[in-house]
Design a protein around this motif. Structure first.
Motif, PDB file in Angstrom:
ATOM      1  N   GLY A  38       0.819  -1.207   0.000  1.00  0.00           N
ATOM      2  CA  GLY A  38       0.000   0.000   0.000  1.00  0.00           C
ATOM      3  C   GLY A  38       0.850   1.253   0.000  1.00  0.00           C
ATOM      4  N   GLY A  56       2.336   4.363   4.292  1.00  0.00           N
ATOM      5  CA  GLY A  56       3.233   3.417   3.632  1.00  0.00           C
ATOM      6  C   GLY A  56       4.429   4.148   3.038  1.00  0.00           C
ATOM      7  N   LEU A 115       4.195  -1.662  -2.957  1.00  0.00           N
ATOM      8  CA  LEU A 115       3.250  -2.153  -3.966  1.00  0.00           C
ATOM      9  C   LEU A 115       1.880  -1.551  -3.703  1.00  0.00           C
ATOM     10  CD1 LEU A 115       4.311  -5.911  -3.922  1.00  0.00           C
ATOM     11  CD2 LEU A 115       4.819  -4.232  -5.714  1.00  0.00           C
ATOM     12  N   ARG A 135      -3.833   0.596  -6.542  1.00  0.00           N
ATOM     13  CA  ARG A 135      -4.432   1.590  -7.445  1.00  0.00           C
ATOM     14  C   ARG A 135      -3.415   2.051  -8.497  1.00  0.00           C
ATOM     15  NH1 ARG A 135      -7.516   6.575  -5.825  1.00  0.00           N
ATOM     16  NH2 ARG A 135      -8.452   6.184  -7.858  1.00  0.00           N
ATOM     17  N   ALA A 190      -5.146  10.163   0.484  1.00  0.00           N
ATOM     18  CA  ALA A 190      -4.597  11.516   0.296  1.00  0.00           C
ATOM     19  C   ALA A 190      -4.153  11.656  -1.162  1.00  0.00           C
ATOM     20  CB  ALA A 190      -3.439  11.770   1.260  1.00  0.00           C
ATOM     21  N   PHE A 230     -10.669  12.477  -1.318  1.00  0.00           N
ATOM     22  CA  PHE A 230     -10.999  11.944   0.019  1.00  0.00           C
ATOM     23  C   PHE A 230     -10.610  13.014   1.052  1.00  0.00           C
ATOM     24  CE2 PHE A 230      -9.989   8.124  -2.585  1.00  0.00           C
ATOM     25  CZ  PHE A 230     -11.266   7.615  -2.647  1.00  0.00           C
ATOM     26  N   TYR A 271      -9.205  16.279   2.665  1.00  0.00           N
ATOM     27  CA  TYR A 271      -9.300  17.567   1.967  1.00  0.00           C
ATOM     28  C   TYR A 271      -8.528  18.680   2.663  1.00  0.00           C
ATOM     29  CZ  TYR A 271     -12.817  17.646   5.580  1.00  0.00           C
ATOM     30  OH  TYR A 271     -13.436  17.530   6.804  1.00  0.00           O
ATOM     31  N   ASN A 304       0.495  -1.294   4.910  1.00  0.00           N
ATOM     32  CA  ASN A 304      -0.176   0.000   5.047  1.00  0.00           C
ATOM     33  C   ASN A 304      -1.686  -0.226   4.851  1.00  0.00           C
ATOM     34  OD1 ASN A 304      -0.212   2.993   2.926  1.00  0.00           O
ATOM     35  ND2 ASN A 304      -0.844   2.732   5.039  1.00  0.00           N
ATOM     36  N   THR A 353      -7.915  -5.927   6.250  1.00  0.00           N
ATOM     37  CA  THR A 353      -7.498  -6.392   4.918  1.00  0.00           C
ATOM     38  C   THR A 353      -6.302  -7.320   5.040  1.00  0.00           C
ATOM     39  OG1 THR A 353      -8.173  -4.239   4.052  1.00  0.00           O
ATOM     40  CG2 THR A 353      -6.796  -5.592   2.619  1.00  0.00           C
ATOM     41  N   VAL A 368     -10.608   2.814  -2.287  1.00  0.00           N
ATOM     42  CA  VAL A 368      -9.331   2.904  -1.568  1.00  0.00           C
ATOM     43  C   VAL A 368      -9.141   1.751  -0.573  1.00  0.00           C
ATOM     44  CG1 VAL A 368      -9.965   4.500   0.300  1.00  0.00           C
ATOM     45  CG2 VAL A 368      -7.723   4.710  -0.765  1.00  0.00           C
ATOM     46  N   LEU A 383     -10.753   0.714   2.090  1.00  0.00           N
ATOM     47  CA  LEU A 383     -10.918   0.929   3.533  1.00  0.00           C
ATOM     48  C   LEU A 383     -12.127   0.104   3.971  1.00  0.00           C
ATOM     49  CD1 LEU A 383     -10.302   4.769   3.621  1.00  0.00           C
ATOM     50  CD2 LEU A 383      -8.937   3.045   4.794  1.00  0.00           C
ATOM     51  N   PHE A 412     -10.748   6.319   9.065  1.00  0.00           N
ATOM     52  CA  PHE A 412      -9.551   6.178   9.918  1.00  0.00           C
ATOM     53  C   PHE A 412      -9.104   4.716  10.033  1.00  0.00           C
ATOM     54  CE2 PHE A 412     -11.527  10.027  12.202  1.00  0.00           C
ATOM     55  CZ  PHE A 412     -10.778  10.927  11.458  1.00  0.00           C
ATOM     56  N   GLY A 445      -0.119   1.459   9.019  1.00  0.00           N
ATOM     57  CA  GLY A 445      -1.134   2.428   8.599  1.00  0.00           C
ATOM     58  C   GLY A 445      -1.995   2.933   9.740  1.00  0.00           C
TER      59      GLY A 445
HETATM   60  C1  FAD Z   1     -13.430  10.872   2.741  1.00  0.00           C
HETATM   61  C2  FAD Z   1     -12.252  11.069   3.669  1.00  0.00           C
HETATM   62  C3  FAD Z   1     -11.987  12.340   4.180  1.00  0.00           C
HETATM   63  C4  FAD Z   1     -10.911  12.537   5.058  1.00  0.00           C
HETATM   64  N1  FAD Z   1     -10.579  13.820   5.446  1.00  0.00           N
HETATM   65  C5  FAD Z   1      -9.403  14.016   6.104  1.00  0.00           C
HETATM   66  C6  FAD Z   1      -8.870  15.336   6.260  1.00  0.00           C
HETATM   67  O1  FAD Z   1      -9.419  16.316   5.766  1.00  0.00           O
HETATM   68  N2  FAD Z   1      -7.697  15.473   6.944  1.00  0.00           N
HETATM   69  C7  FAD Z   1      -7.022  14.392   7.451  1.00  0.00           C
HETATM   70  O2  FAD Z   1      -5.955  14.566   8.066  1.00  0.00           O
HETATM   71  N3  FAD Z   1      -7.498  13.136   7.288  1.00  0.00           N
HETATM   72  C8  FAD Z   1      -8.643  12.920   6.610  1.00  0.00           C
HETATM   73  N4  FAD Z   1      -9.079  11.652   6.348  1.00  0.00           N
HETATM   74  C9  FAD Z   1      -8.374  10.514   6.964  1.00  0.00           C
HETATM   75  C10 FAD Z   1      -7.058  10.222   6.285  1.00  0.00           C
HETATM   76  O3  FAD Z   1      -7.123  10.504   4.919  1.00  0.00           O
HETATM   77  C11 FAD Z   1      -6.658   8.757   6.492  1.00  0.00           C
HETATM   78  O4  FAD Z   1      -6.751   8.424   7.860  1.00  0.00           O
HETATM   79  C12 FAD Z   1      -5.239   8.530   6.030  1.00  0.00           C
HETATM   80  O5  FAD Z   1      -5.068   8.995   4.703  1.00  0.00           O
HETATM   81  C13 FAD Z   1      -4.882   7.071   6.135  1.00  0.00           C
HETATM   82  O6  FAD Z   1      -3.615   6.891   5.561  1.00  0.00           O
HETATM   83  P1  FAD Z   1      -2.910   5.485   5.504  1.00  0.00           P
HETATM   84  O7  FAD Z   1      -1.654   5.668   4.724  1.00  0.00           O
HETATM   85  O8  FAD Z   1      -2.771   4.911   6.861  1.00  0.00           O
HETATM   86  O9  FAD Z   1      -3.920   4.517   4.735  1.00  0.00           O
HETATM   87  P2  FAD Z   1      -4.697   4.659   3.373  1.00  0.00           P
HETATM   88  O10 FAD Z   1      -4.713   6.035   2.881  1.00  0.00           O
HETATM   89  O11 FAD Z   1      -5.971   3.948   3.608  1.00  0.00           O
HETATM   90  O12 FAD Z   1      -3.786   3.831   2.351  1.00  0.00           O
HETATM   91  C14 FAD Z   1      -3.764   2.427   2.297  1.00  0.00           C
HETATM   92  C15 FAD Z   1      -3.286   2.051   0.905  1.00  0.00           C
HETATM   93  O13 FAD Z   1      -3.174   0.629   0.819  1.00  0.00           O
HETATM   94  C16 FAD Z   1      -3.590   0.241  -0.473  1.00  0.00           C
HETATM   95  N5  FAD Z   1      -3.924  -1.177  -0.450  1.00  0.00           N
HETATM   96  C17 FAD Z   1      -4.920  -1.788   0.253  1.00  0.00           C
HETATM   97  N6  FAD Z   1      -4.924  -3.111  -0.010  1.00  0.00           N
HETATM   98  C18 FAD Z   1      -3.895  -3.341  -0.864  1.00  0.00           C
HETATM   99  C19 FAD Z   1      -3.394  -4.524  -1.517  1.00  0.00           C
HETATM  100  N7  FAD Z   1      -3.959  -5.718  -1.343  1.00  0.00           N
HETATM  101  N8  FAD Z   1      -2.325  -4.386  -2.336  1.00  0.00           N
HETATM  102  C20 FAD Z   1      -1.740  -3.189  -2.550  1.00  0.00           C
HETATM  103  N9  FAD Z   1      -2.191  -2.044  -1.977  1.00  0.00           N
HETATM  104  C21 FAD Z   1      -3.251  -2.120  -1.146  1.00  0.00           C
HETATM  105  C22 FAD Z   1      -4.795   1.141  -0.740  1.00  0.00           C
HETATM  106  O14 FAD Z   1      -5.123   1.204  -2.114  1.00  0.00           O
HETATM  107  C23 FAD Z   1      -4.267   2.477  -0.194  1.00  0.00           C
HETATM  108  O15 FAD Z   1      -3.569   3.187  -1.180  1.00  0.00           O
HETATM  109  C24 FAD Z   1     -10.115  11.434   5.445  1.00  0.00           C
HETATM  110  C25 FAD Z   1     -10.357  10.164   4.891  1.00  0.00           C
HETATM  111  C26 FAD Z   1     -11.408   9.973   4.000  1.00  0.00           C
HETATM  112  C27 FAD Z   1     -11.648   8.607   3.397  1.00  0.00           C
END
Ligand code: FAD
Length: 541
Positions: A11, A16, A33, A36, A43, A57, A59, A294, A299, A465, A467, A473, A505
């Motif tokens: 991810g 990640g 890896l 998408r 983000a 997502f 913002y 990540n 998942t 994405v 989730l 979160f 993550g």
């Molecule tokens: C609609 C929305 C609005 C939000 N607004 C805000 C905001 O304004 N400000 C803020 O700070 N936070 C906000 N958040 C929360 C914040 O965006 C997330 O908590 C944060 O981006 C999570 O980051 P992460 O890297 O932990 O996971 P994620 O961003 O969930 O990334 C996980 C990645 O893993 C990948 N993945 C999953 N399974 C696999 C697989 N099998 N193989 C390869 N890749 C895989 C996914 O495609 C994804 O790219 C918002 C979230 C959403 C959905």
């Protein structure tokens, strides 16, 4: 033939990428890896209509930590933060409340509603800042397991107690934040329901809770923990939120990380209780002594590792992570920004700081409004008057839309992931109208300024994405899912029951939001184990 790396990260969400960048800086060669076609997870900046680019997502930047920005040299890689220091809450009629980083301006705004509330606000602000400082220090901790009885656990707990001993006297206020409802907590300070709604609003963001739900006070804290400029540390990013993850990817690549998109991982290879690598859906095999997810905990364990490699009680705990989401996002290409009823009055009052337009708004005029929106979701229905955060990034960043046009992000609640009666295939157009009708109530005519729109319900967020249940979160921010219980009890130190397999993550401490801290902390633990295992001198994260 299998390709070998020092670490594989599943991810390319921002965590990640943060993890990859720290590992690469320490001398490891990580492979990231991403399933998408673009990096960034929640983000990202994407085109929603010809010439209109939106943070589809997340913002607003809230808690991307300055230390991570500096360590990873994100400014040199293109990150530019523009403060978002004022928030406006329109009320019915042409009135409004201003909530600003500037205490005196907030106080002046509150004074129009209740002079005693205004008088106490500076003391409340100091209290909240002071309490946020306690929680901020915990962000960088690797949670220990308080149930373990060996010497290592004892040392960890003693170290924790020593590091935070100055805050022991403030234990009760921490307990309050973690257990009280936002409403009860705010009622200890304020009388006016509209003022309480301004502050309680944060408790509902991305959370299946209302302001009167026990424990919701903590979610306010989570949203004001940022240390950047702006109200509670919020900021716009030039180029949208995708610019953060583009900068992170550039920083990681510069130090030797390899990042591949369009590469969904199908399976984590586990042999004799140890992770050996991954298989992609396309059948490629990558091997590494450590695999770091990540992707969310659900998942990872339920889809990619499989129950046969995991203890039964652990699988039960993973299944029980509460991810049911009611948060929706609507991205709009618009002729004009919303023309709020209160706009003329705001301008007459000279209430705004940096811009001549309220770029960041909360629509929820009082506590009952927020609570009723939750009540309907509680019984499996979409809110008939949803709370909405309209944000207009094109006021501060003209690069996102054609000349004279605007992008409007609407984030809000509640739109339950699964409806009790009916289904979203038929309800979605109705809910889209509800959202626009709500906007029209506070900004007449907004719906007729819409050129194109994209409504993302929890099921869409889940699909795009990955989730689980669309939870923004990767799991609720509630006492039973925080610190040494995140993602599940006994496994909160970024390690897992499979040796060499880690999480990095938002499923882990300290949870969601674009902070980069789970990615940073996970990298630190991975490097710690790498040093122990090989005696190699990897630099610390
Ligand atoms: C609609 C929305 C609005 C939000 N607004 C805000 C905001 O304004 N400000 C803020 O700070 N936070 C906000 N958040 C929360 C914040 O965006 C997330 O908590 C944060 O981006 C999570 O980051 P992460 O890297 O932990 O996971 P994620 O961003 O969930 O990334 C996980 C990645 O893993 C990948 N993945 C999953 N399974 C696999 C697989 N099998 N193989 C390869 N890749 C895989 C996914 O495609 C994804 O790219 C918002 C979230 C959403 C959905």
């Amino acid at each position: 033939m299998a390709q070998r790396f020092d670490a594989i990260i599943i991810g390319a969400g921002h965590n990640g990428l943060v993890c990859a960048a720290y590992l690469a800086r320490a001398g490891l060669r990580p492979l990231v890896l991403e399933r998408r076609e673009i990096v960034g997870g929640a983000a990202v900046t994407e085109e929603i209509a010809p010439g209109f680019r939106a943070s589809i997502f997340s913002y607003l930047m809230s808690i991307l930590h300055p230390r991570i920005q500096a360590d990873l040299d994100l400014r040199r890689h293109g990150l530019e933060v523009m403060p978002c220091s004022d928030m406006i809450s329109p009320l019915d009629g042409d009135d409004y409340i201003l909530f600003s980083d500037n205490v005196a301006r907030t106080q002046a705004s509150f004074a129009r509603f209740d002079s005693r509330d205004a008088a106490i606000y500076p003391e409340f602000d100091r209290y909240l800042t002071d309490t946020a400082n306690i929680f901020r220090r915990l962000l960088w901790e690797t949670p220990f397991d308080p149930t373990r009885r060996d010497w290592r656990a004892f040392r960890q707990m003693a170290g924790f107690a020593m590091r935070h001993r100055r805050y022991a006297g403030k234990l009760f206020r921490v307990a309050d934040m973690l257990t009280m409802s936002a409403y009860d907590f705010l009622s200890e300070w304020f009388r006016d329901e509209r003022i309480k709604a301004v502050l309680a609003y944060y408790a509902s963001i991305g959370t299946f809770a209302g302001p009167k739900t026990p424990g919701s006070a903590y979610v306010i804290m989570h949203h004001v923990m940022g240390e950047n400029a702006g109200a509670g540390g919020w900021g716009f990013i030039r180029g949208g939120m995708g610019a953060i993850t583009q900068a992170l990817a550039a920083s990681a690549r510069e130090k030797g990380a390899e990042i591949r998109t369009n590469s969904p991982v199908a399976e984590v290879i586990v042999e004799n209780g140890r992770a050996r690598g991954v298989l992609t859906q396309a059948g490629e095999r990558f091997e590494a002594p450590r695999v770091i997810a990540n992707a969310s905990a659900k998942t990872l364990f339920l889809d990619l590792v499989g129950e046969r490699h995991l203890p039964d009680d652990f699988v039960r705990d993973v299944r029980n992570i509460r991810t049911f989401s009611t948060a929706f996002k609507m991205n709009i290409a618009a002729e004009r920004p919303p023309q709020y009823r209160c706009l003329d009055r705001i301008r007459r009052d000279g209430a705004l700081g940096s811009w001549d337009y309220p770029t960041y708004v909360h629509i929820a005029p009082d506590i009952d409004y927020l609570e009723r929106a939750y009540d309907e979701a509680k019984y499996g229905r979409p809110s008939s008057s949803p709370f909405i955060t309209p944000v207009v990034p094109t006021i501060v960043d003209r690069s996102l839309a054609p000349e004279g046009k605007h992008v409007v992000n609407l984030f809000g609640g509640h739109a339950p992931h699964t409806l009790r009666d009916g289904d979203w295939a038929t309800e979605k157009p109705r809910f889209e109208k509800t959202v626009l009708d709500t906007m029209d109530r506070f900004a007449p005519g907004f719906s007729s300024d819409v050129i194109a729109s994209q409504l993302l319900l929890p099921q869409d967020i889940e699909r795009i994405v990955a989730l689980p249940q669309g939870h923004i979160f990767q799991g609720e921010l509630a006492l039973d899912q925080l610190f040494f219980q995140r993602p599940v009890p006994h496994w909160a130190d970024y390690r897992t029951p499979v040796r060499g397999l880690y999480l990095c993550g938002a499923s882990c401490h300290p949870g969601g939001g674009v902070s980069g801290i789970p990615g940073h902390n996970a990298a630190r633990e991975v490097l710690r184990d790498a040093r122990r295992r090989s005696g190699m001198g990897y630099a610390a994260a």
